[in-house]
Design a protein around this motif. Structure first.
Motif, PDB file in Angstrom:
ATOM      1  N   LYS B  26     -11.057  -4.588  -0.402  1.00  0.00           N
ATOM      2  CA  LYS B  26      -9.604  -4.436  -0.638  1.00  0.00           C
ATOM      3  C   LYS B  26      -9.254  -4.629  -2.111  1.00  0.00           C
ATOM      4  N   SER B 112       7.832   2.981  -2.751  1.00  0.00           N
ATOM      5  CA  SER B 112       6.641   2.599  -1.977  1.00  0.00           C
ATOM      6  C   SER B 112       6.808   2.907  -0.494  1.00  0.00           C
ATOM      7  N   PRO B 116       2.297   7.217   3.799  1.00  0.00           N
ATOM      8  CA  PRO B 116       2.467   6.918   5.242  1.00  0.00           C
ATOM      9  C   PRO B 116       3.088   5.536   5.493  1.00  0.00           C
ATOM     10  N   ARG B 117       3.930   5.058   4.560  1.00  0.00           N
ATOM     11  CA  ARG B 117       4.384   3.662   4.664  1.00  0.00           C
ATOM     12  C   ARG B 117       5.811   3.514   5.215  1.00  0.00           C
ATOM     13  N   THR B 120       6.191   0.532   7.409  1.00  0.00           N
ATOM     14  CA  THR B 120       6.191  -0.737   6.656  1.00  0.00           C
ATOM     15  C   THR B 120       7.609  -1.014   6.151  1.00  0.00           C
ATOM     16  N   LEU B 208       0.284  -3.471   8.543  1.00  0.00           N
ATOM     17  CA  LEU B 208       0.476  -2.153   7.908  1.00  0.00           C
ATOM     18  C   LEU B 208       0.160  -2.207   6.414  1.00  0.00           C
ATOM     19  N   VAL B 211      -3.516  -2.078   6.207  1.00  0.00           N
ATOM     20  CA  VAL B 211      -4.053  -0.756   6.584  1.00  0.00           C
ATOM     21  C   VAL B 211      -3.841   0.255   5.448  1.00  0.00           C
ATOM     22  N   HIS B 212      -2.613   0.279   4.922  1.00  0.00           N
ATOM     23  CA  HIS B 212      -2.298   1.302   3.906  1.00  0.00           C
ATOM     24  C   HIS B 212      -2.561   0.847   2.482  1.00  0.00           C
ATOM     25  N   SER B 215       1.049   0.400  -2.476  1.00  0.00           N
ATOM     26  CA  SER B 215       1.361   1.719  -3.025  1.00  0.00           C
ATOM     27  C   SER B 215       1.537   1.648  -4.542  1.00  0.00           C
TER      28      SER B 215
END
Lengths: 422, 357
Positions: B26, B112, B116-117, B120, B208, B211-212, B215
């Motif tokens: 990460k 942000s 695909p957020r 979130t 989330l 996962v994402h 940004s």
């Protein structure tokens, strides 16, 4: 069967008449109102004033007091043969009003709770006595109760509503020219206005505050004599009065012919009592009678000193608690306990009327104990504030050390990364 | 040896290996706006502070009209470090809401929220609403004069909504008036209902984010962007931020401890110039400035509907911002954000500058 039918018909007919026919029938004629309402101001004013009058509301009209025949249109309605009385003199007014108001059977029909002894009381009053000796300047019923616009006493517009009473009395008693021959002061209203009672009544609109009638009586008004002034004050200030009666002052005042409360507090211009009235300093009333270094003088000094000491303790406790509060320590309970100190001061001030040093000192002692505890709570709170600040300082050192070590570690990691990159 | 045994024991039961691998891989983007990333962590830290101090307060707090005020007084005066716990809880609540606003606006301005957020963003938006509800319900719990009347005003506003307003008001108050029943109800919301919802939303939100990933702002090319490991680099920096917030909390609690006020008296008249908490000020002042009647509508009702509508639009903005979704600058949406920030700031300041009458 037939009788029943007739009965129902009669009930129906009477009900119909009462409900629908009565309002459209011509109303009873009242030529007094008809004519006077069209006359010039002085003669039409009574009609206008009568609009809100309590007697009119109860169905009385001009002829009830002035006589005459209102059913007639012309001047014959004001014929003496028709019982017309015209403008009434003061004695006539009294007998006319008491004719109804002293008759319990009659008054019960209108207001069963209203007293019916006004005329009797009036006869015992200074006003009544002067009227009996043919003085036609004194006040009778219509002088205090507007004759043509009498309102219930609980109506704020009424001339006898508590706040309006002093002005009503002042109409005569503040008029120096009118009162000249009676040789009594005319400054009562002005002095009363400045008094603690006057301020409460006029400025704070406190209807419980005494007006003239609460001390002098209303229908039986008389100037209270030296012997009775204290009883007048005791109506409200019972505790102080009781203490005074038990004190050595009672006997001394009686022997000297001094009126009790009034001797120190005054009468119409009773100002708010202050602690400066007590003791031996400037403004103290005790020194009016007690000579320097006499027993009474020393007691007065001691009483003032005790109260001052407690006040001082209260002030100091308040100061330290405020300081602690500003420093952020919760001292609400200790501040609240100071109310009890204040109660002790008030109690001690009242006990002064009894001159019992033991009781006064006991009360002061109780108050002092609370004030001392509050002061100690204040001291503890200040210590607590200091402890908190020191604690903050110590914890800040640890937090800063932690931050520095974190930054050092981050720097080390980043350095290692750069070296690896090379 | 023991460590290995424990590791083995746990890794057989939970996907520990995968998690460690994920942690190692990460990374967090590094750029000139990186500082705003820390506000998410600060919000999380403050939430943990709230949970811990809240549990401590629960040991002594009594949620009845007769004893709530006295129990808070007891906590502050008699319980060892009770004053500190109570003050930290109150200050942290306010700083948490402030940090949540900063976090939301920084996320918004960096766009942000773009795919695909979106989820979130949505969970974050609801978390802010929940934090406001925490603030509103918690404010009443000490049962002091200001809280009592602020709750009356707040629940009255809810009551102004046509058709359902009356029911909402009665539901919130537990009756017609603000009473002990309201206090017990608010206590229930504050310590059970809201924490439950928050836990679920927070778990989804954090999941989330993991996962994402974080940004990067629009305009920074993906392959050119610098990155740093989440463990330990970013987490250590996060901890510096938490330590600074902790310092601020302790400092405020020592020098400006949260006041207890005066016990609520339902028969007393409302204090002059009563104002809500700062985070509701912009809504309160806006409703105050709207005329009593606008065309055929009640001014207050119109205002409340306006806020509900604006809130829904704000919540759905990521779905409208097509340009940002294509990694293009969307000035229009930036302007909307700037306008909202300015509006809230200016109206709040105006609210505090208005005379208290």
């Amino acid at each position: 069967m037939v009788i029943n039918k007739i009965k129902y018909f009669l009930i129906f007919f009477i009900s119909f008449f009462l409900i629908f026919i009565n309002p459209i029938l011509p109303q009873k004629k009242d030529s007094c109102v008809d004519c006077h309402s069209q006359l010039e101001r002085n003669l039409s004013l009574p009609v206008k004033e009568m609009e809100a009058d309590i007697h009119r509301e109860r169905g009385f009209s001009c002829f009830t007091c002035h006589g005459g025949d209102p059913a007639l249109d012309d001047e014959s309605s004001m014929d003496e043969k028709k019982g017309f009385l015209g403008k009434l003199n003061k004695k006539k007014i009294l007998s006319l009003c008491s004719g109804c108001h002293s008759n319990p059977d009659f008054m019960k029909k209108f207001n069963p709770s209203l007293r019916v002894d006004q005329a009797e009381l009036y006869a015992s009053s200074q006003h009544g006595k002067l009227l009996a000796s043919d003085d036609d300047k004194v006040a009778v019923c219509s002088d205090c109760h507007k004759p043509h616009g009498i309102l219930p006493s609980n109506n704020p517009k009424s001339s006898i509503f508590p706040v309006n009473v002093p002005e009503t009395c002042g109409i005569c008693h503040s008029n120096s020219k009118y009162m000249e021959e009676y040789k009594i002061p005319v400054d009562q209203l002005d002095t009363f206005r400045k008094s603690v009672h006057g301020v409460a009544l006029f400025e704070k609109r406190d209807l419980g505050a005494p007006a003239c009638n609460d001390c002098h009586g209303n229908h039986g008004s008389t100037p209270p004599q030296v012997t009775s002034v204290a009883n007048v004050c005791r109506q409200c200030h019972g505790s102080a009065g009781e203490l005074f009666s038990e004190s050595p002052h009672k006997k001394a005042f009686d022997e000297m012919g001094l009126s009790e409360c009034e001797a120190c507090h005054g009468n119409h211009e009773i100002s708010k009592p202050t602690d400066e009235m007590l003791g031996t300093g400037e403004g103290a009333v005790c020194v009016k009678c007690h000579e320097v270094n006499s027993r009474g003088y020393n007691v007065a000094f001691k009483m003032k000193q005790s109260i001052d000491e407690l006040k001082n303790k209260e002030r100091k406790a308040k100061e330290i608690l405020r300081k602690a509060e500003k420093a952020g320590v919760e001292v609400g309970e200790a501040i609240f306990s100071l109310n009890d100190v204040n109660t002790s001061i008030t109690k001690a001030r009242n006990l002064i009327h009894g001159l019992d040093m033991t009781r006064i000192e006991e009360t002061i002692k109780d108050g002092s104990a609370i004030a001392d505890k509050a002061y100690k709570d204040g001291e503890k709170a200040i210590e607590e504030a200091s402890f908190r600040r020191k604690g903050l300082g110590v914890s800040l050192i640890f937090i800063i050390l932690f931050i520095v070590s974190l930054l050092y570690k981050i720097r080390q990691i980043e350095k290692r990364k750069i070296q690896r990159g090379k | 040896m023991e460590k290995n045994f424990l590791y083995e024991w746990f890794s057989k039961r939970i996907p520990l290996k995968n998690m460690i691998e994920f942690g190692k891989k990460k990374t967090v983007p590094v750029h000139k706006y990186s500082v705003w990333y820390y506000f998410g962590g600060i919000c999380l830290f403050l939430f943990v502070v709230q949970v811990l101090t809240g549990i401590m307060l629960l040991l002594y707090y009594r949620p009845t009209a007769e004893s709530a005020f006295e129990s808070v007084q007891f906590i502050v005066t008699q319980v060892k470090f009770g004053w500190l716990v109570r003050s930290i809880h109150s200050w942290a609540a306010n700083i948490l809401i402030a940090a949540s606003f900063i976090h939301m606006f920084s996320v918004y301005l960096m766009k942000s929220y773009r795919p695909p957020r979106e989820m979130t963003w949505l969970t974050g938006f609801f978390l802010l609403l929940i934090f406001l509800a925490f603030g509103f319900s918690g404010y009443l719990l000490p049962w002091n004069e200001l809280a009592f009347f602020a709750t009356q005003v707040g629940t009255n506003m809810a009551g102004a909504i046509p058709l359902v307003g009356g029911y909402i008001k009665t539901f919130l108050r537990g009756g017609e008036e603000v009473t002990g029943a309201t206090l017990i109800r608010f206590f229930g919301f504050h310590v059970a209902v809201l924490p439950g919802i928050t836990t679920v939303l927070l778990a989804i939100h954090i999941y989330l984010v993991q996962v994402h990933g974080m940004s990067a702002p629009i305009g920074i090319e993906k392959n050119k962007i610098k990155e740093e490991p989440f463990f330990p680099n970013f987490i250590l920096k996060d901890m510096v931020g938490w330590s600074l917030v902790l310092t601020l909390l302790v400092f405020l609690s020592v020098f400006f401890p949260w006041e207890i006020g005066v016990k609520a008296d339902p028969f007393a008249s409302a204090p002059v110039g009563i104002k809500p908490e700062w985070y509701f000020m912009f809504m309160f002042i806006t409703l105050k400035f709207i005329p009593g009647k606008v065309l055929f509508f009640e001014g207050e009702v119109l205002g409340i509907f306006g806020f509900i509508f604006a809130g829904i639009i704000w919540m759905l903005l990521p779905f409208f911002d097509k340009k940002a979704a294509q990694e293009k600058r969307s000035t229009f949406f930036t302007l909307i954000g700037v306008f909202v920030i300015l509006y809230i700031s200016v109206i709040t300041i105006v609210g505090y500058m208005l005379p208290g009458k």
